[in-house]
Design an enzyme around this catalytic site. Structure first.
Site, PDB file in Angstrom:
ATOM      1  N   TYR A 297      53.851  32.098  48.131  1.00 11.57           N
ATOM      2  CA  TYR A 297      52.811  32.873  48.837  1.00 11.57           C
ATOM      3  C   TYR A 297      52.904  32.651  50.349  1.00 11.57           C
ATOM      4  O   TYR A 297      52.686  33.558  51.135  1.00 11.57           O
ATOM      5  CB  TYR A 297      51.411  32.454  48.355  1.00 11.57           C
ATOM      6  CG  TYR A 297      51.090  32.913  46.947  1.00 11.57           C
ATOM      7  CD1 TYR A 297      50.484  34.152  46.726  1.00 11.57           C
ATOM      8  CD2 TYR A 297      51.380  32.129  45.841  1.00 11.57           C
ATOM      9  CE1 TYR A 297      50.188  34.583  45.437  1.00 11.57           C
ATOM     10  CE2 TYR A 297      51.093  32.553  44.546  1.00 11.57           C
ATOM     11  CZ  TYR A 297      50.502  33.781  44.356  1.00 11.57           C
ATOM     12  OH  TYR A 297      50.217  34.209  43.087  1.00 11.57           O
TER      13      TYR A 297
ATOM     14  N   ASP B  68      40.940  26.953  44.929  1.00 16.39           N
ATOM     15  CA  ASP B  68      42.109  27.819  44.761  1.00 16.39           C
ATOM     16  C   ASP B  68      43.355  27.079  45.215  1.00 16.39           C
ATOM     17  O   ASP B  68      43.294  26.225  46.099  1.00 16.39           O
ATOM     18  CB  ASP B  68      41.957  29.109  45.571  1.00 16.39           C
ATOM     19  CG  ASP B  68      42.939  30.173  45.092  1.00 16.39           C
ATOM     20  OD1 ASP B  68      42.623  30.883  44.123  1.00 16.39           O
ATOM     21  OD2 ASP B  68      44.041  30.268  45.668  1.00 16.39           O
TER      22      ASP B  68
ATOM     23  N   ARG C  60      35.363  36.303  37.335  1.00 18.13           N
ATOM     24  CA  ARG C  60      34.727  37.622  37.434  1.00 18.13           C
ATOM     25  C   ARG C  60      34.282  38.242  36.113  1.00 18.13           C
ATOM     26  O   ARG C  60      33.543  39.212  36.120  1.00 18.13           O
ATOM     27  CB  ARG C  60      35.677  38.590  38.149  1.00 18.13           C
ATOM     28  CG  ARG C  60      35.711  38.386  39.641  1.00 18.13           C
ATOM     29  CD  ARG C  60      36.896  39.070  40.250  1.00 18.13           C
ATOM     30  NE  ARG C  60      38.121  38.474  39.730  1.00 18.13           N
ATOM     31  CZ  ARG C  60      39.348  38.844  40.087  1.00 18.13           C
ATOM     32  NH1 ARG C  60      39.517  39.841  40.920  1.00 18.13           N
ATOM     33  NH2 ARG C  60      40.411  38.240  39.593  1.00 18.13           N
TER      34      ARG C  60
ATOM     35  N   ARG D 159      40.695  29.661  34.579  1.00 19.25           N
ATOM     36  CA  ARG D 159      39.813  30.634  35.247  1.00 19.25           C
ATOM     37  C   ARG D 159      38.520  30.876  34.466  1.00 19.25           C
ATOM     38  O   ARG D 159      37.982  31.980  34.505  1.00 19.25           O
ATOM     39  CB  ARG D 159      40.517  31.967  35.459  1.00 19.25           C
ATOM     40  CG  ARG D 159      41.688  31.923  36.393  1.00 19.25           C
ATOM     41  CD  ARG D 159      41.236  32.181  37.819  1.00 19.25           C
ATOM     42  NE  ARG D 159      42.363  32.136  38.729  1.00 19.25           N
ATOM     43  CZ  ARG D 159      42.949  33.213  39.243  1.00 19.25           C
ATOM     44  NH1 ARG D 159      42.507  34.402  38.954  1.00 19.25           N
ATOM     45  NH2 ARG D 159      43.950  33.075  40.068  1.00 19.25           N
TER      46      ARG D 159
ATOM     47  N   ARG E 183      29.140  34.806  43.881  1.00 20.17           N
ATOM     48  CA  ARG E 183      30.153  35.112  44.898  1.00 20.17           C
ATOM     49  C   ARG E 183      29.570  36.021  45.975  1.00 20.17           C
ATOM     50  O   ARG E 183      29.811  35.837  47.168  1.00 20.17           O
ATOM     51  CB  ARG E 183      31.376  35.770  44.263  1.00 20.17           C
ATOM     52  CG  ARG E 183      32.508  35.910  45.258  1.00 20.17           C
ATOM     53  CD  ARG E 183      33.666  36.681  44.717  1.00 20.17           C
ATOM     54  NE  ARG E 183      33.278  38.024  44.331  1.00 20.17           N
ATOM     55  CZ  ARG E 183      34.099  38.943  43.858  1.00 20.17           C
ATOM     56  NH1 ARG E 183      35.355  38.653  43.676  1.00 20.17           N
ATOM     57  NH2 ARG E 183      33.672  40.141  43.537  1.00 20.17           N
TER      58      ARG E 183
HETATM   59  O1  CP3 Z   1      40.387  28.124  36.701  1.00 19.56           O
HETATM   60  C1  CP3 Z   1      39.312  28.069  37.338  1.00 19.56           C
HETATM   61  O2  CP3 Z   1      38.246  28.530  36.914  1.00 19.56           O
HETATM   62  C2  CP3 Z   1      39.307  27.297  38.652  1.00 19.56           C
HETATM   63  C3  CP3 Z   1      39.524  28.036  39.815  1.00 19.56           C
HETATM   64  C4  CP3 Z   1      40.867  28.671  40.109  1.00 19.56           C
HETATM   65  C5  CP3 Z   1      40.975  29.871  40.841  1.00 19.56           C
HETATM   66  N1  CP3 Z   1      42.284  30.098  41.113  1.00 19.56           N
HETATM   67  C6  CP3 Z   1      39.841  30.687  41.262  1.00 19.56           C
HETATM   68  C7  CP3 Z   1      40.089  32.083  41.676  1.00 19.56           C
HETATM   69  C8  CP3 Z   1      42.172  28.224  39.853  1.00 19.56           C
HETATM   70  C9  CP3 Z   1      42.638  27.036  39.040  1.00 19.56           C
HETATM   71  C10 CP3 Z   1      43.048  29.139  40.525  1.00 19.56           C
HETATM   72  C11 CP3 Z   1      44.504  28.971  40.514  1.00 19.56           C
HETATM   73  C12 CP3 Z   1      45.322  29.971  41.203  1.00 19.56           C
HETATM   74  N2  CP3 Z   1      45.027  30.681  42.331  1.00 19.56           N
HETATM   75  C13 CP3 Z   1      46.651  30.268  40.820  1.00 19.56           C
HETATM   76  C14 CP3 Z   1      47.405  29.612  39.706  1.00 19.56           C
HETATM   77  C15 CP3 Z   1      47.043  30.140  38.371  1.00 19.56           C
HETATM   78  C16 CP3 Z   1      47.436  31.579  38.158  1.00 19.56           C
HETATM   79  O3  CP3 Z   1      46.512  32.375  37.931  1.00 19.56           O
HETATM   80  O4  CP3 Z   1      48.645  31.881  38.167  1.00 19.56           O
HETATM   81  C17 CP3 Z   1      47.131  31.241  41.717  1.00 19.56           C
HETATM   82  C18 CP3 Z   1      48.494  31.883  41.692  1.00 19.56           C
HETATM   83  C19 CP3 Z   1      46.095  31.482  42.672  1.00 19.56           C
HETATM   84  C20 CP3 Z   1      46.164  32.366  43.855  1.00 19.56           C
HETATM   85  C21 CP3 Z   1      45.169  33.448  43.740  1.00 19.56           C
HETATM   86  N3  CP3 Z   1      43.815  33.274  43.871  1.00 19.56           N
HETATM   87  C22 CP3 Z   1      45.419  34.812  43.471  1.00 19.56           C
HETATM   88  C23 CP3 Z   1      46.800  35.409  43.242  1.00 19.56           C
HETATM   89  C24 CP3 Z   1      44.194  35.444  43.460  1.00 19.56           C
HETATM   90  C25 CP3 Z   1      43.963  36.925  43.323  1.00 19.56           C
HETATM   91  C26 CP3 Z   1      44.149  37.400  41.949  1.00 19.56           C
HETATM   92  C27 CP3 Z   1      42.819  37.500  41.256  1.00 19.56           C
HETATM   93  O5  CP3 Z   1      42.715  37.058  40.115  1.00 19.56           O
HETATM   94  O6  CP3 Z   1      41.927  38.081  41.893  1.00 19.56           O
HETATM   95  C28 CP3 Z   1      43.189  34.463  43.654  1.00 19.56           C
HETATM   96  C29 CP3 Z   1      41.744  34.689  43.684  1.00 19.56           C
HETATM   97  C30 CP3 Z   1      40.914  33.868  42.762  1.00 19.56           C
HETATM   98  N4  CP3 Z   1      41.065  32.528  42.537  1.00 19.56           N
HETATM   99  C31 CP3 Z   1      39.791  34.320  42.017  1.00 19.56           C
HETATM  100  C32 CP3 Z   1      39.271  33.208  41.340  1.00 19.56           C
HETATM  101  C33 CP3 Z   1      38.044  33.165  40.472  1.00 19.56           C
HETATM  102  C34 CP3 Z   1      39.239  35.728  42.032  1.00 19.56           C
HETATM  103  C35 CP3 Z   1      38.596  35.943  43.349  1.00 19.56           C
HETATM  104  C36 CP3 Z   1      37.346  36.775  43.266  1.00 19.56           C
HETATM  105  O7  CP3 Z   1      36.294  36.244  42.885  1.00 19.56           O
HETATM  106  O8  CP3 Z   1      37.430  37.941  43.626  1.00 19.56           O
END
Ligand code: CP3
Length: 346
Positions: free
Chosen positions: A152, A79, A33, A29, A42
């Site tokens: 999910y 994602d 944010r 990640r 975003r």
């Molecule tokens: O790592 C990176 O920079 C690449 C992008 C990436 C994202 N999600 C962007 C993201 C990667 C590799 C993921 C993986 C992901 N997504 C996982 C596996 C890794 C982990 O964290 O366990 C999972 C379970 C998800 C599903 C997901 N996406 C959730 C549960 C959420 C909400 C939680 C949160 O952190 O807000 C997301 C949203 C998400 N995916 C964001 C980002 C940058 C935040 C969204 C925003 O900008 O508001």
């Protein structure tokens, strides 16, 4: 070191089993944010999913952390939940709450046919990044592991213990298997296409490995990831594959042997030395730094980083967190982290 290895990007050398005095580093990640420029882009995109499907903006946010920090790799901005969406399931993000999907109980309304067309913007982002990334930075593609993604899809949201998916797997294993099989098929196509578009490494995120044990862990976590990796190899995809079974309770030596992953991601709770003993000296390990220690910074960060460097010296290790970086992380702590890792070479 042979001439060909010396010319290779550092993280790729380590993924081939070489140890480095200063380990390569990237953060899960790393585009996110905690960076004000990410939040601005975003906003410009309209929302998180709009950002994932806009190759110019997804490219921009993937590059943002590299302008600040000397990371050895970039992970394409996307994602793990885009796959169910590409298979026909409704997906949206509730602000401040996370993902929502219309829950399913079997694969009846899922289709693998349009996955590659639907996800074409992700491949376009990768193509752009393969020319815009700095020459020494490797490009990582990724997908969620079937169990994690299915958890999910069945619950329709994130759950603390994956109870809805575990319940379905226990009460109607055939229906749950149909979802897993559809995910395996789509994920193989998706990861292969990411490599065609320029990904040099793949990571498979099994964020919820910790909720299964014993036979259920074997059937729903190990077998699907083993099948995906085998199918990719059969298609001639030879890039290194990192598996990240977060908080798995099972033996990691057996997990690596069964899945044939090239590297293993370690979560925050993992005991590096115990896992090293289980996997043997050649397995490439990645991660383990607690994201909350990165939030805290100061002495605690210094000593936690030095401890990991001490424990991994002389072994093939990729520096990373034990889970994704959290939004409240002060950006200057990431700069300090990079500095500390580079000190391993002094
Ligand atoms: O790592 C990176 O920079 C690449 C992008 C990436 C994202 N999600 C962007 C993201 C990667 C590799 C993921 C993986 C992901 N997504 C996982 C596996 C890794 C982990 O964290 O366990 C999972 C379970 C998800 C599903 C997901 N996406 C959730 C549960 C959420 C909400 C939680 C949160 O952190 O807000 C997301 C949203 C998400 N995916 C964001 C980002 C940058 C935040 C969204 C925003 O900008 O508001």
């Amino acid at each position: 070191m042979s001439a060909s290895l010396a010319n290779e990007k550092k993280i790729l050398r380590v993924l081939r089993g070489q140890s480095e005095l200063v380990p390569p580093i990237w953060l899960m990640r790393q585009a996110g944010r905690y960076l004000p420029e990410y939040r601005a882009t975003r906003e410009q995109a309209g929302g998180f999913l709009d950002l994932c499907y806009a190759p110019d903006l997804a490219e921009e946010v993937t590059l943002q952390p590299l302008r600040r920090y000397a990371f050895d790799a970039a992970i394409v901005f996307a994602d793990i939940l885009l796959i169910p969406q590409a298979m026909g399931q409704k997906l949206w993000f509730e602000t401040g709450e996370g993902p929502r999907l219309s829950p399913i109980e079997n694969a009846d309304n899922l289709s693998c046919d349009s996955v590659l067309t639907y996800l074409a913007p992700v491949f376009e982002t990768l193509k752009r990044l393969s020319t815009s990334l700095p020459n020494d930075t490797a490009l990582i593609g990724f997908a969620g592991a079937p169990w994690t993604v299915a958890s999910y899809m069945v619950a329709g949201r994130g759950t603390p213990d994956q109870a809805p998916a575990r319940h379905l797997a226990e009460t109607d294993a055939a229906a749950f298997q149909s979802i897993i099989d559809a995910l395996i098929e789509s994920t193989v196509d998706y990861l292969a296409a990411q490599v065609d578009a320029g990904a040099e490494v793949l990571q498979i995120f099994e964020s919820w490995a910790g909720s299964l044990e014993g036979d259920a862990f074997e059937r729903w976590c190990v077998m699907p990831v083993a099948t995906i990796i085998e199918a990719l190899r059969n298609r001639g995809i030879d890039v290194p594959i990192i598996a990240f079974p977060r908080a798995a309770k099972s033996h990691m030596g057996a997990y690596c042997a069964a899945t044939k992953c090239d590297a293993l991601g370690l979560d925050t709770g993992a005991d590096i030395e115990a896992i090293r003993a289980e996997t043997g000296p050649d397995m490439v390990l990645q991660g383990n730094l607690d994201p909350l220690v990165l939030v805290e910074g100061g002495e605690k960060l210094d000593s936690a980083v030095r401890l990991i460097l001490d424990k991994t010296r002389g072994t093939p290790h990729i520096f990373n967190l034990g889970h994704g970086i959290v939004p409240q992380t002060p950006p200057q702590n990431v700069a300090r982290l990079i500095e500390l890792v580079k000190e391993a070479g002094i």
